[in-house]
Design a protein around this motif. Structure first.
Motif, PDB file in Angstrom:
ATOM      1  N   VAL A   1       0.844  -1.193   0.000  1.00  0.00           N
ATOM      2  CA  VAL A   1       0.000   0.000   0.000  1.00  0.00           C
ATOM      3  C   VAL A   1       0.886   1.254   0.000  1.00  0.00           C
ATOM      4  O   VAL A   1       0.664   2.202  -0.757  1.00  0.00           O
ATOM      5  N   LEU A   2       1.924   1.242   0.853  1.00  0.00           N
ATOM      6  CA  LEU A   2       2.849   2.369   0.893  1.00  0.00           C
ATOM      7  C   LEU A   2       3.513   2.572  -0.465  1.00  0.00           C
ATOM      8  O   LEU A   2       3.704   3.685  -0.943  1.00  0.00           O
ATOM      9  N   LEU A   3       3.862   1.442  -1.075  1.00  0.00           N
ATOM     10  CA  LEU A   3       4.523   1.450  -2.378  1.00  0.00           C
ATOM     11  C   LEU A   3       3.632   2.091  -3.430  1.00  0.00           C
ATOM     12  O   LEU A   3       4.071   2.961  -4.190  1.00  0.00           O
ATOM     13  N   ALA A   4       2.354   1.675  -3.442  1.00  0.00           N
ATOM     14  CA  ALA A   4       1.414   2.248  -4.400  1.00  0.00           C
ATOM     15  C   ALA A   4       1.271   3.742  -4.141  1.00  0.00           C
ATOM     16  O   ALA A   4       1.237   4.549  -5.074  1.00  0.00           O
ATOM     17  N   GLY A   5       1.237   4.120  -2.855  1.00  0.00           N
ATOM     18  CA  GLY A   5       1.153   5.538  -2.509  1.00  0.00           C
ATOM     19  C   GLY A   5       2.345   6.309  -3.048  1.00  0.00           C
ATOM     20  O   GLY A   5       2.210   7.413  -3.576  1.00  0.00           O
ATOM     21  N   TYR A   6       3.510   5.696  -2.956  1.00  0.00           N
ATOM     22  CA  TYR A   6       4.730   6.350  -3.442  1.00  0.00           C
ATOM     23  C   TYR A   6       4.651   6.571  -4.952  1.00  0.00           C
ATOM     24  O   TYR A   6       5.005   7.638  -5.464  1.00  0.00           O
ATOM     25  N   VAL A   7       4.181   5.551  -5.660  1.00  0.00           N
ATOM     26  CA  VAL A   7       4.114   5.665  -7.120  1.00  0.00           C
ATOM     27  C   VAL A   7       3.084   6.715  -7.537  1.00  0.00           C
ATOM     28  O   VAL A   7       3.336   7.519  -8.442  1.00  0.00           O
ATOM     29  N   VAL A   8       1.933   6.737  -6.848  1.00  0.00           N
ATOM     30  CA  VAL A   8       0.917   7.757  -7.148  1.00  0.00           C
ATOM     31  C   VAL A   8       1.511   9.148  -6.940  1.00  0.00           C
ATOM     32  O   VAL A   8       1.388  10.042  -7.784  1.00  0.00           O
ATOM     33  N   LEU A   9       2.208   9.303  -5.819  1.00  0.00           N
ATOM     34  CA  LEU A   9       2.859  10.569  -5.509  1.00  0.00           C
ATOM     35  C   LEU A   9       3.828  10.973  -6.626  1.00  0.00           C
ATOM     36  O   LEU A   9       3.858  12.119  -7.068  1.00  0.00           O
ATOM     37  N   SER A  10       4.584   9.978  -7.103  1.00  0.00           N
ATOM     38  CA  SER A  10       5.575  10.251  -8.150  1.00  0.00           C
ATOM     39  C   SER A  10       4.928  10.785  -9.421  1.00  0.00           C
ATOM     40  O   SER A  10       5.552  11.532 -10.167  1.00  0.00           O
TER      41      SER A  10
END
Lengths: 358, 267
Positions: B160-169
């Motif tokens: 979930v954190l990973l997906a959040g990071y990619v969305v942020l990117s």
């Protein structure tokens, strides 16, 4: 409205963002004022800082003026013989992020953070694990128990150790505690060591020491004729809390290649230098000069190891032909591979190495 | 209300569904390709590819690594480039502006739509990767980059954190696309320009001579999510990336607002 005037915000907003990006770090690093200390007092503080627990992030960057290598030479897919040299070059030519966790003197963990990879060293008591995520390789080393060796250490007080150190370096080095600085948000003393000789490439070495705990926070080596620091290793963030104990409980993950080394039974050599075979004695390096301009001379290897080195692709890219051999010149260290097989290394210009090679 | 209708239009569009479907295929293709080829020990290919055979949970992760340089920026470029220019080319922009909603609000809703697509696209890759990985390969405890091992539950949190990071990117790229979209009434041009910019940014990021400007490129920290697979998690790149993307959203969002508020809408 004027055609151009409506673009003003489009220019002003980026300008504000950039100004903010530059101004904020500048404000944060204002120099603190600390009570004055002598170099001996600062060194005593460093020697006294034992058994401190902390966790922090370090940044290591080098500016050695090495030639820029193509990315393929430093990639993990390079030929196997090149990969160790390439690893070393990578360490020297780019900024590395390192995390450390220290709980007293027996529990430590160091993590070198690479892109989508990591290298770890974990020490828990007498067990040391190393881990490399790229090759999924782990090594378990059992250390010898210290035993008698620690007893003699306990009689050395921090102050006497500092005095000894200063006596040892004083003849060749000018010591001073210069301006105080703020490293990783901590007030720090800066101990500057300046070589007295002009024959070395080292301009000065600056050691920043935490004013409260005595922990060295940053080491910076400056080279002559270069404004940017040649090598910097220092904390960007530090926390003096006890790290999570779980971090030191390392065991090899499933599927890893594990090698085991047991050093617990290994005995230290007890001054029996006579037993060293003659061949090893001949290959011992000698030194020329003293202090900062010392040159180490490695005699020609009897095997064809050095010839193997010279045939590597990287070797040709890094060195340049000079009279008497080929040389690597960095802003801090020079290496001369003499034609007769000897290797000369020193923090001096190549010309000094050529003179020493005769 | 405006946002709901915008999201409804966006996700009912055949093009959007097709793009999400293509993204869902990425992990499936990777997993099937690894399954049918037995050699899994070579050190080539993207990181973690060789670990998939041992642990299906790595399919999602590898799919993200593969998608970030090209597939995700491409689909986001299409959606973000289409925001304003698409309405202009259909001749519907002036009708939207006739309604008393205001240009600023319309722009905000369009950007929110693009951001929602970033979230949907990333989630599709992760979810499809986890499902196909669990179907084709064994699911075990996950070995982190640090060599420590965590259970599937902890790994779900990190996903979930990973997906959040990619969305942020992808938020910075979306803002750039939104701005370009206000400059033209040809949606294809805005889409292409956005996608090209993402490629240019990544190329510049790989030239060692440009080291000085690289920390300010919007794609510089795209692959920084490796920090989430360390023990303990390193939040450095999360924070830096958030700050970087915020800078791009501020600059290009501001530029888009100014351009759109002063634009003569003729179509």
């Amino acid at each position: 409205m004027n055609r151009y005037a409506r673009w003003i915000p489009a220019v002003a907003v980026p300008a504000l963002v950039v100004a903010g990006a530059i101004a904020v770090p500048a404000v944060a690093s204002a120099a603190p004022t600390l009570p004055e200390k002598s170099p001996a007092q600062v060194l005593a503080m460093v020697a006294d800082a034992k058994g401190v627990s902390y966790s922090g992030t370090l940044e290591q960057s080098s500016n050695l003026g090495l030639p820029q290598l193509p990315a393929s030479a430093a990639s993990p897919h390079a030929a196997a013989s090149d990969s160790t040299a390439a690893d070393l070059l990578q360490l020297l030519s780019r900024t590395n992020r390192i995390r450390v966790y220290v709980d007293g003197e027996t529990k430590q963990r160091v993590q070198v953070l690479d892109d989508l990879a990591e290298r770890d060293v974990v020490r828990n008591g007498s067990t040391v694990w190393t881990w490399d995520s790229k090759g999924r390789k782990a090594t378990k080393v059992t250390l010898p128990s210290k035993g008698a060796a620690t007893k003699s250490d306990s009689t050395v007080t921090p102050a006497s150790l500092a005095a000894k150190l200063i006596a040892a370096v004083q003849p060749a080095t000018q010591l001073s505690v210069s301006s105080t600085a703020s490293i990783a948000g901590r007030d720090a003393y800066q101990l500057t060591m300046t070589p007295k000789t002009a024959g070395t490439l080292v301009r000065d070495v600056v050691l920043s020491v935490d004013a409260k705990t005595g922990l060295p926070l940053q080491v910076r080596v400056d080279a002559t004729g270069q404004k940017a620091a040649a090598v910097t290793v220092g904390f960007t963030a530090i926390d003096y809390g006890k790290p999570d104990a779980k971090l030191f409980d390392f065991s090899a993950p499933s599927g890893a290649k594990v090698t085991t080394k047991d050093l617990s039974q290994a005995k230290r050599p007890e001054g029996n230098h006579g037993a060293v075979p003659q061949g090893a004695d001949a290959a011992r390096p000698s030194t020329v000069g003293t202090g900062w301009s010392t040159i180490a001379v490695l005699p020609a290897a009897s095997d064809d190891r050095s010839r193997g080195l010279q045939s590597q692709k990287l070797f040709g890219q890094l060195t340049q032909k000079v009279a008497g051999g080929s040389a690597v010149q960095t802003s801090l260290v020079s290496v001369l591979f003499a034609d007769d097989g000897r290797v000369l290394v020193g923090a001096v210009p190549v010309s000094a190495l050529q003179a020493a090679a005769g | 209300m405006l946002l709901a209708s915008e999201l409804g239009t966006l996700f009912r569009r055949v093009r959007t569904i097709a793009m999400l479907g293509a993204l869902a295929l990425v992990p499936i293709l990777i997993a099937v390709a690894v399954k049918v080829t037995t050699a899994g020990d070579s050190g080539r290919g993207p990181a973690f590819l060789d670990q998939i055979t041992q642990n299906g949970l790595f399919v999602a992760f590898t799919a993200l690594v593969v998608s970030i340089p090209l597939f995700l920026p491409m689909t986001v470029g299409v959606v973000a480039g289409d925001t304003i220019a698409g309405e202009a080319s259909h001749g519907t922009l002036r009708y939207l502006l006739v309604a008393p909603s205001g240009r600023l609000r319309l722009l905000a809703v369009k950007y929110a739509g693009a951001a929602a697509f970033c979230l949907a696209a990333t989630s599709v890759v992760v979810v499809s990767g986890v499902i196909v990985g669990a179907l084709l390969f064994p699911v075990r405890d996950v070995t982190l980059l640090s060599g420590d091992t965590i259970g599937p539950g902890d790994f779900a949190i990190r996903c979930v954190l990973l997906a959040g990071y990619v969305v942020l990117s992808l938020l910075g790229l979306s803002a750039i696309g939104l701005f370009i979209s206000t400059l033209t009434s040809v949606p294809v041009g805005a889409m292409a320009a956005t996608i090209v910019l993402s490629a240019v940014s990544q190329i510049l990021d790989n030239l060692p001579q440009l080291e000085a400007i690289q920390p300010y490129l919007f794609s510089h920290l795209w692959l920084g999510f490796g920090d989430l697979l360390r023990q303990p998690i390193s939040w450095d790149s999360y924070g830096q990336n958030a700050l970087l993307q915020l800078g791009y959203v501020t600059v290009f969002g501001g530029a888009a607002v100014w351009r759109f508020l002063t634009k003569d809408v003729l179509s």
